[in-house]
Design an enzyme around this catalytic site. Structure first.
Site, mmCIF file in Angstrom:
data_model
loop_
_atom_site.group_PDB
_atom_site.id
_atom_site.type_symbol
_atom_site.label_atom_id
_atom_site.label_comp_id
_atom_site.label_asym_id
_atom_site.label_seq_id
_atom_site.Cartn_x
_atom_site.Cartn_y
_atom_site.Cartn_z
ATOM 1 N N HIS A 49 -0.518 0.565 11.050
ATOM 2 C CA HIS A 49 0.214 1.787 11.384
ATOM 3 C C HIS A 49 -0.256 2.366 12.712
ATOM 4 O O HIS A 49 -0.916 3.410 12.765
ATOM 5 C CB HIS A 49 0.066 2.821 10.266
ATOM 6 C CG HIS A 49 0.904 2.481 9.055
ATOM 7 N ND1 HIS A 49 0.619 2.937 7.798
ATOM 8 C CD2 HIS A 49 2.026 1.722 8.937
ATOM 9 C CE1 HIS A 49 1.526 2.486 6.945
ATOM 10 N NE2 HIS A 49 2.385 1.732 7.615
ATOM 11 N N HIS A 82 -1.052 -3.820 4.840
ATOM 12 C CA HIS A 82 -0.979 -2.917 3.685
ATOM 13 C C HIS A 82 -0.641 -3.616 2.379
ATOM 14 O O HIS A 82 -0.677 -3.009 1.328
ATOM 15 C CB HIS A 82 0.048 -1.817 3.963
ATOM 16 C CG HIS A 82 -0.163 -1.172 5.296
ATOM 17 N ND1 HIS A 82 0.541 -1.553 6.418
ATOM 18 C CD2 HIS A 82 -1.025 -0.225 5.683
ATOM 19 C CE1 HIS A 82 0.113 -0.834 7.448
ATOM 20 N NE2 HIS A 82 -0.829 -0.027 7.037
ATOM 21 N N HIS A 132 4.034 5.427 0.601
ATOM 22 C CA HIS A 132 3.203 4.627 1.500
ATOM 23 C C HIS A 132 3.320 3.147 1.107
ATOM 24 O O HIS A 132 3.342 2.813 -0.071
ATOM 25 C CB HIS A 132 1.745 5.087 1.421
ATOM 26 C CG HIS A 132 0.878 4.459 2.478
ATOM 27 N ND1 HIS A 132 0.385 3.178 2.363
ATOM 28 C CD2 HIS A 132 0.439 4.927 3.670
ATOM 29 C CE1 HIS A 132 -0.332 2.888 3.452
ATOM 30 N NE2 HIS A 132 -0.309 3.937 4.260
ATOM 31 N N GLU A 134 1.312 0.669 1.107
ATOM 32 C CA GLU A 134 0.267 0.098 0.249
ATOM 33 C C GLU A 134 0.517 0.467 -1.211
ATOM 34 O O GLU A 134 0.363 -0.365 -2.114
ATOM 35 C CB GLU A 134 -1.113 0.595 0.698
ATOM 36 C CG GLU A 134 -2.227 -0.014 -0.135
ATOM 37 C CD GLU A 134 -3.593 0.594 0.158
ATOM 38 O OE1 GLU A 134 -3.887 0.870 1.344
ATOM 39 O OE2 GLU A 134 -4.349 0.796 -0.802
ATOM 40 N N CYS A 202 -11.743 2.243 0.996
ATOM 41 C CA CYS A 202 -12.520 1.190 1.647
ATOM 42 C C CYS A 202 -13.658 1.771 2.469
ATOM 43 O O CYS A 202 -13.656 2.955 2.810
ATOM 44 C CB CYS A 202 -11.607 0.329 2.504
ATOM 45 S SG CYS A 202 -11.040 1.186 3.972
#
Ligand code: SF4
Length: 289
Positions: A49, A82, A132, A134, A202
């Site tokens: 992104h 993603h 989103h 993901e 993460c």
């Protein structure tokens, strides 16, 4: 953090900032595909992104599409960092596309957790932002079991089949602090709620937030380089404000820095999201200088 002094104002550079390993790997996947197969190489969704990264790859022959059905038969298509739902892989196979998967391994890890909890009959509360990419990809692993929870305010409206068999997972790029709040709210409602086997947020998201928190409390202004659709970049702006920065703004590049922001400002913090090349940060530094 490296303090850089100039006569009247000081800039604190957050460290770490910018590119994470997953983004680097995804961008390289497209570059390598272009080398091996030549142009055009198709990419489903923005590979990462960031507006500048996408534009540069476009110049080199990548074509960005929203869905694989836009890709001509027999072509090469790269899946973005993603991640994608299994259905997307099946569709690409049925269309006769050659696929390259640039999904970050830390996203794949969350997909595997979702599959495992679903196979054991759990309802999964997926903390993340609606819409989103993901979140859409992870949900596709077990659509019947996954319920999206978009922040602490949504915890009370969740309905599950069996309150004693509930686990939570999350998007990788959320605010660490807000996610803790959301989990606490969910746990009040589902005392037997099970945690993921390891952090879903993460390390890159976490340590960039820690770094901006450290400088944020000493800054009058924090500038975060990143695109508006970059979840981890937007979170850095929020974390900087929560840490005590008087103001924090997201900019795509140096041209978006407004001179008025610097009025009465002595200390400026500067950081960048995980999808942001370092030359964009250098550009902002130049402009501030
Ligand atoms: Fe992977 Fe985290 Fe980077 Fe996303 S931000 S690509 S999950 S390391």
């Amino acid at each position: 953090m490296g303090p850089m002094t100039e006569p009247t104002r000081k800039v604190l550079l957050a460290k770490p900032r910018g590119y994470c390993a997953g983004v680097e790997r995804a961008v390289q996947a497209v570059e390598r595909a272009l080398e091996i197969y030549g142009s055009p190489v198709y990419v489903r969704k923005q590979i990462v992104h960031n507006t500048h990264v996408v534009r540069n790859l476009e110049k080199r022959g990548a074509i960005f599409v929203e869905e694989t059905e836009e890709v001509p038969e027999g072509s090469v298509v790269v899946f973005s960092a993603h991640g994608v739902a299994p259905q997307v892989r099946d569709d690409a196979r049925n269309q006769g596309l050659r696929t390259i998967d640039a999904t970050c391994p830390l996203v794949t890890k969350v997909h595997m957790e979702a599959r495992r909890f679903a196979a054991q009959g759990y309802d999964i509360l997926l903390i993340g932002h609606e819409g989103h990419e993901e979140v859409i990809g992870t949900t596709g692993e077990a659509p019947a079991n996954i319920h999206l929870v978009d922040g602490p305010g949504e915890s009370s409206s969740v309905e599950v089949r069996d309150p004693s068999k509930v686990a939570w997972l999350s998007q990788t790029t959320l605010s660490v602090d807000e996610t803790k709040e959301t989990v606490a709210a969910l746990r009040e409602q589902f005392p037997q709620l099970i945690d993921p086997p390891s952090d879903d947020i993460c390390y890159a998201t976490q340590n960039r937030q820690t770094a901006v928190k450290q400088i944020g409390r000493d800054c009058d202004l924090v500038i975060v380089v990143g695109s508006t659709n970059s979840s981890n970049s937007v979170r850095l702006v929020e974390v900087a404000r929560d840490a005590g920065a008087q103001a924090a703004y997201l900019v795509d590049d140096a041209s978006a820095v407004e001179p008025g922001w610097l009025d009465g400002v002595a200390t400026i913090g500067l950081t960048s999201g995980a999808s942001v090349p370092e030359d964009l940060v250098a550009g902002v530094l130049d402009r501030l200088a």
